[in-house]
Design a protein around this motif. Structure first.
Motif, PDB file in Angstrom:
ATOM      1  N   VAL A 323      22.535  21.408  -6.034  1.00 57.54           N
ATOM      2  CA  VAL A 323      22.002  20.203  -5.591  1.00 57.54           C
ATOM      3  C   VAL A 323      21.006  19.608  -6.609  1.00 57.54           C
ATOM      4  O   VAL A 323      21.021  18.406  -6.669  1.00 57.54           O
ATOM      5  CB  VAL A 323      21.101  20.614  -4.149  1.00 57.54           C
ATOM      6  N   GLU A 324      20.346  20.393  -7.540  1.00 60.64           N
ATOM      7  CA  GLU A 324      19.574  20.056  -8.602  1.00 60.64           C
ATOM      8  C   GLU A 324      20.527  18.931  -9.719  1.00 60.64           C
ATOM      9  O   GLU A 324      19.919  18.140 -10.134  1.00 60.64           O
ATOM     10  CB  GLU A 324      19.052  20.985  -9.483  1.00 60.64           C
ATOM     11  N   ARG A 325      21.519  19.702 -10.011  1.00 59.01           N
ATOM     12  CA  ARG A 325      22.531  18.787 -10.917  1.00 59.01           C
ATOM     13  C   ARG A 325      22.932  17.534 -10.250  1.00 59.01           C
ATOM     14  O   ARG A 325      22.871  16.536 -10.966  1.00 59.01           O
ATOM     15  CB  ARG A 325      23.787  19.580 -11.135  1.00 59.01           C
ATOM     16  N   MET A 326      23.055  17.416  -9.069  1.00 59.68           N
ATOM     17  CA  MET A 326      23.702  16.478  -8.219  1.00 59.68           C
ATOM     18  C   MET A 326      22.672  15.201  -8.312  1.00 59.68           C
ATOM     19  O   MET A 326      22.559  14.239  -8.747  1.00 59.68           O
ATOM     20  CB  MET A 326      23.903  16.614  -6.852  1.00 59.68           C
ATOM     21  N   MET A 327      21.269  15.849  -8.214  1.00 60.82           N
ATOM     22  CA  MET A 327      19.927  14.680  -8.110  1.00 60.82           C
ATOM     23  C   MET A 327      19.710  14.366  -9.619  1.00 60.82           C
ATOM     24  O   MET A 327      19.639  13.256  -9.744  1.00 60.82           O
ATOM     25  CB  MET A 327      18.718  15.576  -7.766  1.00 60.82           C
ATOM     26  N   VAL A 328      19.972  15.225 -10.805  1.00 64.65           N
ATOM     27  CA  VAL A 328      19.828  14.783 -12.086  1.00 64.65           C
ATOM     28  C   VAL A 328      20.840  13.855 -12.757  1.00 64.65           C
ATOM     29  O   VAL A 328      20.603  12.938 -13.294  1.00 64.65           O
ATOM     30  CB  VAL A 328      19.482  16.055 -12.918  1.00 64.65           C
ATOM     31  N   ARG A 329      21.972  14.517 -12.479  1.00 70.92           N
ATOM     32  CA  ARG A 329      22.862  13.763 -13.268  1.00 70.92           C
ATOM     33  C   ARG A 329      23.584  12.491 -12.393  1.00 70.92           C
ATOM     34  O   ARG A 329      24.145  11.586 -13.120  1.00 70.92           O
ATOM     35  CB  ARG A 329      24.153  14.737 -13.465  1.00 70.92           C
ATOM     36  N   GLU A 330      23.563  12.583 -11.085  1.00 70.52           N
ATOM     37  CA  GLU A 330      24.590  11.725 -10.460  1.00 70.52           C
ATOM     38  C   GLU A 330      23.487  10.655  -9.703  1.00 70.52           C
ATOM     39  O   GLU A 330      23.863   9.502  -9.685  1.00 70.52           O
ATOM     40  CB  GLU A 330      25.373  12.432  -9.492  1.00 70.52           C
ATOM     41  N   ILE A 331      22.341  10.946  -9.062  1.00 71.94           N
ATOM     42  CA  ILE A 331      21.715  10.355  -8.289  1.00 71.94           C
ATOM     43  C   ILE A 331      20.654   9.634  -9.036  1.00 71.94           C
ATOM     44  O   ILE A 331      20.616   8.115  -9.103  1.00 71.94           O
ATOM     45  CB  ILE A 331      20.931  11.072  -7.126  1.00 71.94           C
ATOM     46  N   SER A 332      20.040  10.219  -9.883  1.00 73.12           N
ATOM     47  CA  SER A 332      18.881   9.625 -10.796  1.00 73.12           C
ATOM     48  C   SER A 332      19.335   8.324 -11.555  1.00 73.12           C
ATOM     49  O   SER A 332      18.495   7.109 -11.479  1.00 73.12           O
ATOM     50  CB  SER A 332      18.282  10.647 -11.640  1.00 73.12           C
ATOM     51  N   PRO A 333      20.481   8.617 -12.105  1.00 69.82           N
ATOM     52  CA  PRO A 333      20.735   7.360 -13.044  1.00 69.82           C
ATOM     53  C   PRO A 333      20.819   6.061 -12.374  1.00 69.82           C
ATOM     54  O   PRO A 333      20.768   4.921 -13.089  1.00 69.82           O
ATOM     55  CB  PRO A 333      22.157   7.868 -13.664  1.00 69.82           C
ATOM     56  N   VAL A 334      21.264   6.032 -11.135  1.00 70.76           N
ATOM     57  CA  VAL A 334      21.509   4.763 -10.416  1.00 70.76           C
ATOM     58  C   VAL A 334      20.454   4.448  -9.466  1.00 70.76           C
ATOM     59  O   VAL A 334      20.480   3.732  -8.455  1.00 70.76           O
ATOM     60  CB  VAL A 334      22.930   4.756  -9.330  1.00 70.76           C
ATOM     61  N   THR A 335      19.409   5.392  -9.435  1.00 67.39           N
ATOM     62  CA  THR A 335      18.289   4.889  -8.507  1.00 67.39           C
ATOM     63  C   THR A 335      17.034   4.363  -9.291  1.00 67.39           C
ATOM     64  O   THR A 335      16.728   4.883 -10.430  1.00 67.39           O
ATOM     65  CB  THR A 335      17.760   6.406  -7.808  1.00 67.39           C
ATOM     66  N   PRO A 336      16.381   3.610  -8.720  1.00 65.88           N
ATOM     67  CA  PRO A 336      15.237   3.076  -9.423  1.00 65.88           C
ATOM     68  C   PRO A 336      13.994   3.915  -9.393  1.00 65.88           C
ATOM     69  O   PRO A 336      14.071   4.923  -8.495  1.00 65.88           O
ATOM     70  CB  PRO A 336      14.538   1.790  -8.284  1.00 65.88           C
ATOM     71  N   GLU A 337      13.334   3.644 -10.462  1.00 66.18           N
ATOM     72  CA  GLU A 337      12.164   4.674 -10.797  1.00 66.18           C
ATOM     73  C   GLU A 337      10.913   3.814 -10.447  1.00 66.18           C
ATOM     74  O   GLU A 337      10.424   2.968 -11.202  1.00 66.18           O
ATOM     75  CB  GLU A 337      12.023   5.180 -12.186  1.00 66.18           C
ATOM     76  N   PRO A 338      10.162   4.049  -9.234  1.00 66.05           N
ATOM     77  CA  PRO A 338       9.047   3.334  -8.808  1.00 66.05           C
ATOM     78  C   PRO A 338       7.710   3.694  -9.702  1.00 66.05           C
ATOM     79  O   PRO A 338       7.801   4.907 -10.249  1.00 66.05           O
ATOM     80  CB  PRO A 338       8.717   3.492  -7.386  1.00 66.05           C
ATOM     81  N   GLU A 339       6.913   2.888  -9.902  1.00 61.83           N
ATOM     82  CA  GLU A 339       5.786   3.082 -10.656  1.00 61.83           C
ATOM     83  C   GLU A 339       5.103   4.334 -10.117  1.00 61.83           C
ATOM     84  O   GLU A 339       4.667   4.303  -8.812  1.00 61.83           O
ATOM     85  CB  GLU A 339       4.909   1.923 -10.501  1.00 61.83           C
ATOM     86  N   GLY A 340       4.640   5.182 -11.294  1.00 61.69           N
ATOM     87  CA  GLY A 340       3.931   6.356 -10.605  1.00 61.69           C
ATOM     88  C   GLY A 340       4.867   7.586 -10.110  1.00 61.69           C
ATOM     89  O   GLY A 340       4.422   8.523  -9.515  1.00 61.69           O
ATOM     90  N   MET A 341       6.300   7.146 -10.085  1.00 56.98           N
ATOM     91  CA  MET A 341       7.184   8.466  -9.615  1.00 56.98           C
ATOM     92  C   MET A 341       8.325   8.648 -10.558  1.00 56.98           C
ATOM     93  O   MET A 341       9.368   8.163 -10.425  1.00 56.98           O
ATOM     94  CB  MET A 341       7.828   7.782  -8.373  1.00 56.98           C
ATOM     95  N   GLU A 342       7.770   9.231 -11.740  1.00 53.48           N
ATOM     96  CA  GLU A 342       8.868   9.605 -12.652  1.00 53.48           C
ATOM     97  C   GLU A 342       9.976  10.323 -12.114  1.00 53.48           C
ATOM     98  O   GLU A 342       9.480  11.585 -11.400  1.00 53.48           O
ATOM     99  CB  GLU A 342       7.986  10.158 -13.944  1.00 53.48           C
ATOM    100  N   ILE A 382      26.973   6.597  -4.476  1.00 52.41           N
ATOM    101  CA  ILE A 382      28.606   7.007  -5.003  1.00 52.41           C
ATOM    102  C   ILE A 382      29.043   5.560  -5.098  1.00 52.41           C
ATOM    103  O   ILE A 382      29.740   5.197  -6.205  1.00 52.41           O
ATOM    104  CB  ILE A 382      29.263   7.672  -3.787  1.00 52.41           C
ATOM    105  N   ARG A 383      28.665   4.709  -4.590  1.00 51.93           N
ATOM    106  CA  ARG A 383      29.158   3.078  -4.648  1.00 51.93           C
ATOM    107  C   ARG A 383      28.661   2.656  -5.955  1.00 51.93           C
ATOM    108  O   ARG A 383      29.502   1.884  -6.865  1.00 51.93           O
ATOM    109  CB  ARG A 383      28.567   2.334  -3.681  1.00 51.93           C
ATOM    110  N   GLU A 384      27.487   2.832  -6.139  1.00 56.08           N
ATOM    111  CA  GLU A 384      26.981   2.285  -7.663  1.00 56.08           C
ATOM    112  C   GLU A 384      27.539   3.223  -8.893  1.00 56.08           C
ATOM    113  O   GLU A 384      28.011   2.677  -9.870  1.00 56.08           O
ATOM    114  CB  GLU A 384      25.398   2.668  -7.777  1.00 56.08           C
ATOM    115  N   GLN A 385      27.592   4.536  -8.624  1.00 55.74           N
ATOM    116  CA  GLN A 385      28.214   5.224  -9.827  1.00 55.74           C
ATOM    117  C   GLN A 385      29.557   4.892 -10.020  1.00 55.74           C
ATOM    118  O   GLN A 385      30.312   4.872 -11.125  1.00 55.74           O
ATOM    119  CB  GLN A 385      28.230   6.745  -9.594  1.00 55.74           C
ATOM    120  N   ARG A 386      30.491   4.519  -8.929  1.00 56.80           N
ATOM    121  CA  ARG A 386      31.813   4.105  -9.166  1.00 56.80           C
ATOM    122  C   ARG A 386      32.130   2.808  -9.728  1.00 56.80           C
ATOM    123  O   ARG A 386      32.808   2.563 -10.591  1.00 56.80           O
ATOM    124  CB  ARG A 386      32.482   4.138  -7.593  1.00 56.80           C
ATOM    125  N   LYS A 387      30.910   1.771  -9.535  1.00 54.37           N
ATOM    126  CA  LYS A 387      30.777   0.816 -10.331  1.00 54.37           C
ATOM    127  C   LYS A 387      30.839   0.880 -11.541  1.00 54.37           C
ATOM    128  O   LYS A 387      31.198   0.103 -12.526  1.00 54.37           O
ATOM    129  CB  LYS A 387      29.748  -0.423  -9.665  1.00 54.37           C
TER     130      LYS A 387
END
Ligand code: CS2
Length: 490
Positions: A323-342, A382-387
């Protein structure tokens, strides 16, 4: 628990400093579940402590259980925060409770009262009756069909809000603000569109009035609140000295990010720690994809691997590593990083929260209603990563684990109690397709309320899911995750 037993409450229970018998209910809340009582009501209780006079009139839109617990207790209840060093707090912000199906008119009257200026909502994803990919109202939903035919006795959230708006317009009460607090992206905009779609179906002029008089801000709301058990109630009574049938148990962490769009006034929730911002979209996306996406993955893989609780799944290095790897490598790159939530800090904090053994959060509870949760939690990434041509194999394992779970048989051959509005569809897929993974995946992808057209028609995506489903069936969830980690590293 109740006014009469307050004197018996142990001194360790913190209690309201305000006079809760005289506070005025400016907020109507729809959907008084455990989550609302452990989150939103606590913020409102803080606001009342600071002298801002906004209490809550609550309604359950479906079952009477919560009302039956709270009514005899004068709507008083305790929140337990933490475990060994738990803190108990008496909450008095909820001042009345009703059950909408028992008297829909009473809910509509209360919403339409001049005193009501804010309506807060936690009815879970399925309560919105929306088409997740088009974004509009699912006009064919049985509750919507019912409400259009019986406007005086609405039972859907949207039908109830529409009836309240009609009454406010007819009686010149003026508008109010409707604040969605469910785990859906752009929840305010989504609800606004559903109510306006409903108004169009109902005909007449009310849609225009709603556009001019009702605000629908969005919000991101976060606190883990497992279902309360009889053991929790007994343990709490041993400390507090009073049996509280409406007890809720939660973690210390709490977060509420609210779009600041309240033309009719609002409580000073910022005094209680809420963040009022112009745009909640990045906060919503980060929470839905990283927290809820990981949560659902832990739930399906964890349940299949035989773990009843989330902290137990997290105690398994293979599954937590997955789960950690999925969050770090797959979800995080296509997810916005709001101010104050690195993201790095956010992910570390989430994993820590999931590990909390005092929460006793059932994998089965989170696995519920997956058909309503998957699009925003896993499929959006998944959609964003496929794109983008980026990594998303772990996310596909998670989706295949959902399929494996909702087919209804666990790894030991036992039945899974699949709780989902589409449970009947899943059972038919299981009986029609047997062990034919290709057929199973094709049937799942054809569920257009879950899979958007681009993913449904993507043959490479289908092939990946098929392969992952076959692995899950052949090797089990834990071994599939282990192989995944091994192959990805090499
Ligand atoms: C969970 C959420 O049950 C679920 O689907 O993922 O309820 C989760 O605990 C909350 O969103 C945390 O804020």
């Amino acid at each position: 628990m109740g006014r009469a037993s307050l004197a018996a409450l142990d001194a360790r229970v913190s209690r309201p400093a305000y006079d809760f018998t005289t506070v005025g209910a400016g907020i109507v809340h729809l959907g008084v579940g455990a989550f609302m009582r452990a989150h939103l009501a606590v913020y409102c209780d803080d606001v009342l402590q600071s002298g801002d006079n906004w209490a809550i009139a609550g309604f359950s839109l479906r079952r009477p259980d919560v009302c039956r617990q709270l009514e005899p207790q004068d709507c008083l209840y305790t929140v337990r925060v933490g475990a060994e060093t738990s803190v108990y707090r008496l909450i008095a912000a909820l001042r009345s409770i009703g059950v909408t199906p028992e008297d829909p008119g009473a809910t509509v009257d209360c919403l339409a009262s001049p005193a009501t200026r804010v309506v807060t909502i936690t009815v879970t994803e399925k309560g919105y009756c929306i088409d997740p990919h088009r974004g509009g109202l699912a006009a064919e939903h049985p509750d919507i069909v019912h409400d259009l035919a019986h406007p005086a006795k609405p039972r859907s959230l949207v039908g109830i809000l529409y009836a309240a708006c009609r009454q406010r317009r007819d009686r010149h009460t003026g508008g109010f603000t409707v604040l969605s607090c469910d785990n859906l992206p752009s929840n305010g905009a989504l609800l606004r569109r559903a109510v306006l779609d409903y108004a169009a179906l109902a005909g007449g002029e009310l849609g225009g009035w709603i556009e001019r008089n009702v605000a629908f801000p969005s919000s991101m709301i976060d606190r883990i609140v497992p279902a309360t058990t009889p053991e929790d109630i007994a343990n709490a009574a041993a400390v507090t000295g009073v049996v509280d049938e409406a007890l809720v148990c939660t973690e210390p962490f709490t977060q509420w990010v609210i779009e600041d769009n309240f033309p009719h006034g609002r409580p000073r929730w910022e005094d209680a720690g809420a963040l009022l911002v112009p745009d909640v979209a990045p906060y919503e996306a980060a929470k839905l994809r990283l927290l809820n996406g990981a949560h659902s993955t832990l739930a399906y893989l964890g349940y299949l691997a035989g773990y009843p609780y989330v902290h137990e799944v997290m105690g398994d290095p293979v599954l937590s590593g997955f789960v950690e790897r999925m969050m770090v490598r797959e979800i995080s790159p296509v997810t916005p990083e709001p101010e104050g939530m690195e993201h790095g800090d956010y992910i570390a904090e989430l994993l820590q929260r999931f590990r909390n053994p005092s929460l006793q959060h059932r994998t089965w509870q989170i696995a519920m209603d997956g058909s309503q949760k998957l699009p925003q939690r896993l499929l959006a990434s998944i959609r964003e990563q496929r794109k983008a041509g980026g990594l998303h194999d772990g996310l596909c394992v998670a989706v295949a684990a959902w399929m494996r779970y909702v087919l209804g048989t666990d790894e030991q051959g036992g039945r899974i109690d699949v709780s989902d509005p589409l449970a009947g569809t899943f059972a038919r897929i299981d009986s029609d397709c047997g062990d034919d993974d290709a057929a199973i995946v094709a049937r799942f992808l054809a569920i257009d309320s879950v899979f958007p057209a681009d993913l449904a028609g993507d043959t490479a995506f289908a092939a990946t899911l098929q392969q992952r489903l076959a692995e899950l069936r052949q090797f089990g969830a834990r071994e599939t995750a282990r192989r995944f980690l091994e192959n990805e590293t090499t």
